[in-house]
Scaffold this active site. Structure first.
Site, mmCIF file in Angstrom:
data_model
loop_
_atom_site.group_PDB
_atom_site.id
_atom_site.type_symbol
_atom_site.label_atom_id
_atom_site.label_comp_id
_atom_site.label_asym_id
_atom_site.label_seq_id
_atom_site.Cartn_x
_atom_site.Cartn_y
_atom_site.Cartn_z
ATOM 1 N N THR A 180 0.766 -1.116 -0.151
ATOM 2 C CA THR A 180 0.060 -0.169 -0.050
ATOM 3 C C THR A 180 0.817 1.295 -0.068
ATOM 4 O O THR A 180 1.698 1.481 0.899
ATOM 5 C CB THR A 180 -0.923 0.061 1.178
ATOM 6 O OG1 THR A 180 -1.726 -1.189 1.287
ATOM 7 C CG2 THR A 180 -1.881 1.024 1.271
ATOM 8 N N ARG A 208 -11.798 -10.654 -1.286
ATOM 9 C CA ARG A 208 -11.064 -10.117 -0.142
ATOM 10 C C ARG A 208 -10.896 -8.480 -0.542
ATOM 11 O O ARG A 208 -10.423 -7.985 -1.617
ATOM 12 C CB ARG A 208 -10.098 -10.678 0.245
ATOM 13 C CG ARG A 208 -9.530 -10.030 1.484
ATOM 14 C CD ARG A 208 -8.515 -9.047 1.594
ATOM 15 N NE ARG A 208 -7.740 -8.725 2.518
ATOM 16 C CZ ARG A 208 -7.039 -7.565 2.565
ATOM 17 N NH1 ARG A 208 -6.506 -6.933 1.474
ATOM 18 N NH2 ARG A 208 -6.376 -7.122 3.764
ATOM 19 N N VAL A 209 -11.527 -7.566 0.280
ATOM 20 C CA VAL A 209 -10.863 -6.143 0.226
ATOM 21 C C VAL A 209 -10.650 -5.806 1.700
ATOM 22 O O VAL A 209 -11.046 -6.287 2.869
ATOM 23 C CB VAL A 209 -12.302 -5.188 0.010
ATOM 24 C CG1 VAL A 209 -11.994 -3.866 0.093
ATOM 25 C CG2 VAL A 209 -12.926 -5.610 -1.383
ATOM 26 N N GLY A 210 -9.407 -4.941 1.706
ATOM 27 C CA GLY A 210 -8.824 -4.835 3.040
ATOM 28 C C GLY A 210 -9.141 -3.193 3.352
ATOM 29 O O GLY A 210 -10.250 -2.894 2.998
ATOM 30 N N THR A 231 -1.049 1.436 6.556
ATOM 31 C CA THR A 231 -0.564 0.568 5.621
ATOM 32 C C THR A 231 -0.360 -0.809 6.564
ATOM 33 O O THR A 231 -0.355 -0.818 7.973
ATOM 34 C CB THR A 231 0.778 0.707 5.075
ATOM 35 O OG1 THR A 231 1.091 -0.166 4.129
ATOM 36 C CG2 THR A 231 2.007 1.370 6.159
ATOM 37 N N GLY A 232 -0.465 -1.943 5.966
ATOM 38 C CA GLY A 232 -0.112 -3.245 6.652
ATOM 39 C C GLY A 232 -1.628 -4.021 6.705
ATOM 40 O O GLY A 232 -2.188 -3.896 5.621
ATOM 41 N N GLY A 234 -4.865 -5.200 6.396
ATOM 42 C CA GLY A 234 -5.935 -4.426 6.408
ATOM 43 C C GLY A 234 -7.015 -4.630 7.391
ATOM 44 O O GLY A 234 -7.810 -4.037 7.894
HETATM 45 N N1 GLY Z 1 -3.633 -2.730 3.691
HETATM 46 C C1 GLY Z 1 -3.863 -3.184 2.408
HETATM 47 C C2 GLY Z 1 -4.493 -4.342 2.519
HETATM 48 O O1 GLY Z 1 -4.559 -5.034 3.644
HETATM 49 O O2 GLY Z 1 -5.219 -4.565 1.892
#
Ligand code: GLY
Length: 318
Positions: A180, A208-210, A231-232, A234
């Site tokens: 990210t 999957r969506v973060g 970031t990291g 999600g």
């Molecule tokens: N931080 C990006 C995700 O987990 O999709």
């Protein structure tokens, strides 16, 4: 001086001096208070945004055009073209933007379009909606003249095929596998805007969506207070509405650094960390002060200020 600060100073000075030399050589005039920060060592992206801000371009455009550098970089396996696919081999991208007025736009699970932060800005500016998903987002992009691109590179295809041999899924924390790019830009009118864009976790489940396209989780701005991006992993950011939390903590009087630290520690306090994972926040307040904090060591961010683009090391919980 703490060892980490010492290392950071040495590190910044060498980066600063090479960039300052370049900028001085061009008789560069920076605009004193504009500032751009971005997650990880996204040097060129942050420089692009900073130079746009110096030219008087607004914060939202600077952020979107800044992150576009990474979206178009095939070597960055976590964003845009060359981003790692899901476990079925499809690259699906998520992004969002937010401006100083509180307007925002987002796209989720978009295939075959590189510049999804730009697309999120178009959703914000050209539709009555905040978020478009999947095929709808893709069709909107085509209607706006975006070109279709196969986002898989030879390298990302090869890596995915290698992964299929074991199909082991582990969240990743090290520097090379960062994920990210989130960016916050303070423009010459003292307005903060931001953008966040990602291909999400490598080899995620299809669909999957973060956190990255979710306003309040991946990115949040309140121009009266400041902004934050995450970031990291999600899932952990989503569970704590992380970027909104950082901004609310700044509203209560915490510095950007203190707010990021408290938001990270909220995640740490409800996890054993037996399965290590990374989450990091960067934040900027309305005065242009910046800060960051991460769970695991190794997280850095870029800071463009007064004509210099420095990489900064972040304090971590472990
Ligand atoms: N931080 C990006 C995700 O987990 O999709």
């Amino acid at each position: 001086m703490k060892r980490r600060n010492f290392i950071f100073d040495i590190f910044s000075i060498s980066l600063m001096s090479s960039l300052s030399t370049r900028l001085k050589a061009k008789n560069f005039n920076f605009t004193p208070m504009v500032r751009s920060i971005s997650t990880w060592k996204t040097t060129e992206a942050n420089l692009k945004a900073g130079l746009l801000l110096d030219k008087g371009i607004d914060g939202l455009t600077a952020a979107v055009e800044g992150v576009a550098v990474e979206e178009e970089n095939p070597k960055n396996t976590t964003v845009g073209f060359g981003g790692a696919p899901d476990r079925t081999g499809k690259v699906t991208l998520d992004a969002c933007v937010m401006n100083h007025l509180g307007d925002c736009g987002a796209v989720v699970a978009v295939e075959n379009i590189v510049n999804v932060a730009r697309l999120a800005k178009d959703v914000m500016e050209k539709t009555p909606h905040v978020m478009l998903a999947g095929k709808g987002a893709h069709d909107f992009a085509i209607s706006e003249g975006y070109k279709q691109t196969d986002l898989l590179t030879e390298k990302s295809k090869e890596d995915w095929k290698k992964w299929l041999e074991s199909e082991q899924y582990k969240p990743i924390i090290n520097i090379e596998n960062h994920d990210t790019i989130g960016m916050l830009c303070l423009d010459k009118n003292k307005n903060i805007s931001g953008a966040c864009t990602t291909s999400g976790l490598a080899y995620k489940m299809r669909g999957r969506v973060g956190d990255s396209p979710i306003i309040g989780s991946g990115l949040f701005i309140d121009n009266k207070v400041g902004g934050a991006v995450a970031t990291g992993l999600g899932e952990e950011v989503l569970k704590t509405v992380g970027s909104f939390l950082v901004v609310e903590l700044m509203r209560q009087g915490k510095s950007p650094h203190e707010a990021c630290e408290a938001a990270v520690k909220r995640i740490v306090s409800s996890n054993s960390q037996e399965n290590k994972f990374q989450v990091a926040y960067i934040a900027m307040n309305k005065d242009g002060d910046v800060g960051s904090y991460s769970i695991e060591p190794g997280f850095t961010y870029m800071d463009y200020f007064k004509g210099e683009n420095k990489e900064k090391i972040t304090e971590s919980a472990f």
